[in-house]
Design a protein around this motif. Structure first.
Motif, PDB file in Angstrom:
ATOM      1  N   ASN A 242      16.751  17.574 -91.551  1.00 30.65           N
ATOM      2  CA  ASN A 242      15.558  16.799 -91.892  1.00 30.65           C
ATOM      3  C   ASN A 242      14.957  17.295 -93.193  1.00 30.65           C
ATOM      4  O   ASN A 242      14.980  18.494 -93.473  1.00 30.65           O
ATOM      5  CB  ASN A 242      14.495  16.926 -90.792  1.00 30.65           C
ATOM      6  CG  ASN A 242      14.839  16.123 -89.567  1.00 30.65           C
ATOM      7  OD1 ASN A 242      15.191  14.956 -89.660  1.00 30.65           O
ATOM      8  ND2 ASN A 242      14.770  16.752 -88.409  1.00 30.65           N
TER       9      ASN A 242
ATOM     10  N   VAL B 207      11.310  17.429 -95.103  1.00 34.23           N
ATOM     11  CA  VAL B 207       9.877  17.211 -94.865  1.00 34.23           C
ATOM     12  C   VAL B 207       9.120  17.216 -96.183  1.00 34.23           C
ATOM     13  O   VAL B 207       9.579  17.776 -97.180  1.00 34.23           O
ATOM     14  CB  VAL B 207       9.257  18.280 -93.940  1.00 34.23           C
ATOM     15  CG1 VAL B 207       9.866  18.237 -92.559  1.00 34.23           C
ATOM     16  CG2 VAL B 207       9.361  19.671 -94.554  1.00 34.23           C
TER      17      VAL B 207
ATOM     18  N   CYS C  92       8.005  13.710 -92.010  1.00 36.55           N
ATOM     19  CA  CYS C  92       9.459  13.778 -92.056  1.00 36.55           C
ATOM     20  C   CYS C  92       9.918  12.606 -92.928  1.00 36.55           C
ATOM     21  O   CYS C  92       9.549  11.463 -92.664  1.00 36.55           O
ATOM     22  CB  CYS C  92       9.969  13.632 -90.635  1.00 36.55           C
ATOM     23  SG  CYS C  92      11.537  14.374 -90.398  1.00 36.55           S
TER      24      CYS C  92
ATOM     25  N   SER D 259      16.772  11.924 -93.485  1.00 36.72           N
ATOM     26  CA  SER D 259      16.829  12.551 -92.170  1.00 36.72           C
ATOM     27  C   SER D 259      18.115  12.070 -91.515  1.00 36.72           C
ATOM     28  O   SER D 259      18.396  10.871 -91.516  1.00 36.72           O
ATOM     29  CB  SER D 259      15.599  12.083 -91.385  1.00 36.72           C
ATOM     30  OG  SER D 259      15.706  12.398 -90.040  1.00 36.72           O
TER      31      SER D 259
ATOM     32  N   VAL E 126      12.936  20.655 -88.193  1.00 35.61           N
ATOM     33  CA  VAL E 126      11.687  20.345 -88.910  1.00 35.61           C
ATOM     34  C   VAL E 126      10.934  21.630 -89.259  1.00 35.61           C
ATOM     35  O   VAL E 126      10.438  21.782 -90.392  1.00 35.61           O
ATOM     36  CB  VAL E 126      10.805  19.392 -88.061  1.00 35.61           C
ATOM     37  CG1 VAL E 126       9.407  19.285 -88.637  1.00 35.61           C
ATOM     38  CG2 VAL E 126      11.458  18.017 -87.977  1.00 35.61           C
TER      39      VAL E 126
END
Lengths: 771, 161
Positions: free
Chosen positions: A632, A634, A645, A649, A742
């Motif tokens: 992911n 961020v 996010c 991804s 994350v």
């Protein structure tokens, strides 16, 4: 591709068989069921989290015009229930003591919902308030008061397992790190609150429509509660507005109160929970305090992990024994781990009960372990992708098996491929080297990997079955006890039948569960439906096929084994020109004197056999294991602490073989997002002495469409030897990799470590201040 | 508590209705309980989940957020009124074809939000779709396929015109 060509139906994208009913609003959910003369029920709830019940006076409520019946816990004659025989610690409605805030103590049936609610206000309950226990560490202290008088130490369940020699391994390690992590109380998150309609067609026969993903739970529990034989309890399954474990498997006060009020009045009674009741009183994900100590070599190879877990189980046992088991047993996946020790405790408190939730158990410990892996990688100067690849379990060669130190059997493992593919898809190297900070925004990338079991192997009734009925016009009816709660199993089961019988998906009609007609099944939990009910369905279709081929073979004077069915034709394997069309074959089978009725039966016992050893933590907890990796990106707002996010991804999931690729994608995207990213960034129940202070979908923040990443899904195909058509689970595993990915990405962006989920803005803001 | 019943006149899915309702009754309750239009789902009653979204005079409205009497004289469309007999609305078709439907509980509300959006703005950007769909909470599917399904409808209808 070669694999897909082998199959006519499965492996190809198919629209779901129930989608039309759902987009037109015709699909009936429990709250949509309406019967003539139906009454509405409501639950009277306790305003104390811990109190003795001294007296309940229902007389004023009974006198209110429109009220037809009132019930209290005493009507249930001392009945107690629980997840298994040894954990029966809960009453349908509390009789002598309430153990959590808003526990049900009485219920009313009236001609409409408003009157039922008004009558609840008129029930007078005299309580003796008791001090409450709201912190598991307080509850563990010597001399703490007891939530259940017969449960010393307030221990719901505990495990102490030891594999290999962690002490020796730590001593030999180049680096040993110990960290503390915490996961929050979290709502299950389905939009449809619990609902039930109950009525008694006769004094000894109970029928219910109930919003449960596992309808055979209420079937057994209500039979015992009302002292009925199982063949007099009929649970009809409406459509289910999602089920992520817990409440929609298990019972709530209303599930007992509605049948009792229906029995008293002789009329159907409906109870629909409000979202407030759902969020304030129903089961939630365990909050867990995790201490994890890990030893690695200089190259970052795992030598040993030791964990200590303390989980708040809340007021009743529910399925906490399984939750804690899963938190421990899957630490040995997806990385090679030679030494592992764990001490795990689940503790009673006066908070609402905790229970299973999508990603059951594994989500907690995978979060801790995969964030700590990035901490270790940073200390050793190894890239996060590289350290995972070095430790990942290899895909066993066909016919070979990898055994973990706690004897889990891995027949296929695509985790390396998953990690490589997500790293490539997210442009890992480029993103890692990119400038992190741009004004007030920081960007970072994180990766994590995980594994999940398909089909929890448990004692008790864990077999699955299916019945395939061939209609004389060539169409097929399919009965299983398996429940489609949104994951798409009705489509998969129908597709399996179509595949085996050489038909099209539209030729197969699956019936929803009705315990009067469908075969018993444990339910939709533990990612078990595709592997167990799918296996049973395949066997049932094969049984019907065998019966049909006898008739076909007779036509050609050969053995049935010499024939097969595909593309609506039964043909001689050695000479495809010799064939009988499907419809002709069916008519032959049904109408030839003396005639036959073709009913195929299939049973899967894969989930029965060897079950886990709860004392030692050994043996398989699933039929097989899925693997996942997620990466992911961020975006962190350095001024406000808000983390988003981004659309960069990606999740790669090894479900063995995707039977319906788009369904796997929605499952994996949903898992990665709602129970994954949402768990990482948004969701947490706030508590104040047993009171849930945010029991609504405004204050309990859940992510919405405008902030959702457009997660890409990569299928990794490993054709597992233990699943039907090579399939493994595709849903729960995807929940477990997002939180560590994350949190690792936030670290990459900013340098902060968030060790307590969720990374809500305030927490991130203050962590940034302390840098 | 229960006041006198009041008269309510409105049009639902093109048909005129006249009925008597409690003054405090929410529109969602009248649709579901009085008129048995149970395709509109009730999820939260706090105007936060969007499962009860319907269209009133062309606007997406959460039917738990207004009283039934506030709809007096207005034109209401519910999920039951979207298909033309057996012929589904393009949004419904796209949701099926693209595999956007999972448990389906939030689906009617989402179809109605998408309808209100596309009726007003037949060519929305992805960001506009995301904004319009933000009032519908989903629990199981992750929003991706719903957003893509609306884009498919846009592409089809724009391509055809």
């Amino acid at each position: 591709m070669a694999k897909e060509e082998k199959h006519s139906v499965i492996g190809h994208p198919m629209p779901r068989v129930d989608a039309r009913a759902k987009v037109t609003g015709r699909a009936k959910y429990a709250a949509d069921i309406e019967l003539p003369d139906m009454l509405w029920g409501k639950i009277k709830r306790s305003p104390y989290a811990h109190a003795r019940i001294l007296n309940i006076d229902t007389s004023k409520a009974e006198r209110l015009p429109g009220v037809k019946a009132v019930t209290t816990g005493k009507d249930f004659g001392g009945f107690r229930w629980g997840w298994i025989g040894t954990t029966r610690d809960e009453e349908p409605l509390a009789v002598t003591k309430v153990r959590y805030m808003y526990e049900g103590v009485a219920a009313v049936a009236a001609i409409d919902e408003d009157i039922a609610e008004e009558a609840c206000e008129l029930i007078e309950v005299e309580y003796e308030p008791l001090p409450g226990l709201f912190d598991p560490f307080e509850a563990m202290k010597e001399g703490a008061l007891l939530v259940h008088e017969d449960r010393p130490g307030n221990i719901t369940t505990e495990y102490h397992w030891n594999f290999g020699d962690v002490e020796k391994a730590f001593a030999e390690s180049y680096l040993v790190r110990e960290d503390n992590f915490k996961t929050p109380r979290m709502a299950k998150g389905y939009i449809e609150p619990p609902a039930i309609v109950a009525y008694w067609p006769d004094t000894d026969h109970l029928t219910v429509w109930i919003a449960k993903g596992s309808p055979y739970f209420p079937y057994r529990i209500l039979a015992r509660c009302f002292n009925l034989p199982l063949n007099k309890v009929r649970v009809i399954q409406p459509f289910i507005g999602a089920d992520f474990g817990g409440t929609k498997n298990d019972m709530v006060n209303g599930d007992f109160a509605a049948p009792m009020l229906a029995k008293k009045t002789g009329k159907p009674v409906k109870i629909v929970y409000t979202q407030f009741e759902e969020l304030a009183t129903c089961l939630r994900r365990h909050p867990v305090w995790i201490t994890i100590k890990t030893g690695v070599t200089k190259d970052g190879i795992l030598n040993a992990i030791q964990t200590r877990l303390v989980a708040d189980g809340g007021a009743y046992t529910r399925m906490s024994p399984l939750s804690l088991y899963l938190m421990g047993c899957c630490m040995t996946l997806p990385y090679k781990l030679p030494n592992f020790k764990t001490d795990a405790y689940c503790i009673f408190t006066n908070n609402p009960s905790s229970a299973a939730m999508r990603g059951h158990g594994i989500y907690h410990t995978r979060f801790a372990a995969d964030v700590q892996m990035d901490m270790i990688a940073e200390e050793l100067g190894i890239d996060p992708v590289e350290i995972r690849l070095r430790n990942a379990i290899e895909n066993p060669e066909p016919g070979e098996i990898y055994h973990t130190v706690n004897k889990l059997t891995v027949g296929s493992c695509g985790v390396k491929e998953c990690i490589e593919k997500v790293a490539q898809a997210i442009n890992w190297q480029e993103r890692k080297e990119a400038e992190k900070i741009d004004g007030y925004l920081a960007h970072g990338v994180g990766v994590a990997a995980g594994a999940y079991l398909s089909g929890a192997r448990l004692t008790g009734h864990n077999a699955a079955a299916a019945v395939v009925r061939i209609c004389e016009d060539g169409t097929v009816n399919l009965l299983t006890g398996a429940s489609d709660v949104g994951q798409g199993s009705d489509t998969i089961m129908s597709a399996i039948v179509a595949e085996v019988l050489g038909l099209e998906l539209k030729d197969v009609e699956i019936k929803r569960v009705d315990t009067d007609y469908t075969p018993a099944d444990p339910g939709s939990f533990g990612s078990r439906v595709t592997v167990y009910a799918g296996d049973a369905t395949k066997r049932a279709a094969e049984d019907a096929k065998r019966q049909l081929l006898k008739f076909a073979a007779k036509e050609f004077g050969i053995k049935p084994e010499a024939m097969d069915i595909k593309d609506k034709k039964a043909f001689v394997k050695a000479d495809h020109s010799k064939s009988i069309p499907w419809l002709k074959l069916v008519k032959l089978a049904c109408y030839t004197t003396p005639g036959n009725v073709i009913i195929g039966k299939g049973v899967s016992t894969r989930g029965v056999g060897q079950v886990p050893n709860w004392e030692t933590g050994e043996e398989d907890v699933g039929a097989n294991y899925s693997f996942t990796a997620e990466a992911n990106e961020v975006e962190v707002d350095l001024e406000t602490g808000v983390v988003k996010c981004t659309d960069n991804s990606v999740i790669a999931h090894d479900c063995g073989f995707p039977l319906n690729p788009p369904a796997v994608e929605t499952q994996v995207q949903g898992g990665a997002y709602h129970q994954g990213v949402a768990a990482a960034l948004y969701e947490e129940f706030k508590m104040d002495n047993g009171l849930t202070t945010n029991p609504n979908l405004v204050d309990y923040t859940r992510p919405r469409a405008y902030e959702a990443p457009m997660t890409k899904v990569i299928h990794v195909i490993t054709n597992d030897p233990f699943g039907p058509f090579g399939a493994k689970e595709a849903s729960e595993g995807s929940c477990c990799t997002a939180p560590p990915a994350v949190i690792n990405a936030i670290h990459d962006a900013t340098g902060i470590w968030i060790k307590e989920l969720p990374a809500q803005p305030e927490k991130v803001f203050w962590a940034l201040k302390q840098l | 508590m229960n006041g006198e019943l009041k008269e309510l006149k409105l049009t639902i899915n093109g048909k005129p209705y006249e009925l008597k309702v409690k003054p405090q009754a929410l529109l969602v309750d009248v649709l579901r309980k009085n008129l048995r239009l149970t395709g509109t789902k009730q999820g939260c009653l706090t105007s936060s989940c969007g499962a009860c979204t319907i269209v009133i005079d062309g606007k997406a409205v959460k039917s738990c957020s207004i009283l039934a009497l506030q709809a007096n004289g207005h034109e209401v469309t519910t999920i039951e009124g979207l298909a033309d007999g057996d012929k589904l609305h393009p949004i419904q078709e796209a949701f099926i074809e693209h595999g956007a439907v999972e448990c389906g509980f939030c689906t009617p509300g989402r179809v109605m939000s998408a309808k209100a959006l596309l009726d007003e703005n037949p060519n929305p950007t992805r960001e506009e779709i995301r904004e319009a769909m933000q009032s519908n909470l989903c629990a199981d599917e992750g929003y991706v396929k719903y957003i893509e399904a609306v884009e498919i409808v846009v592409k089809k209808t724009q391509g055809g015109s």
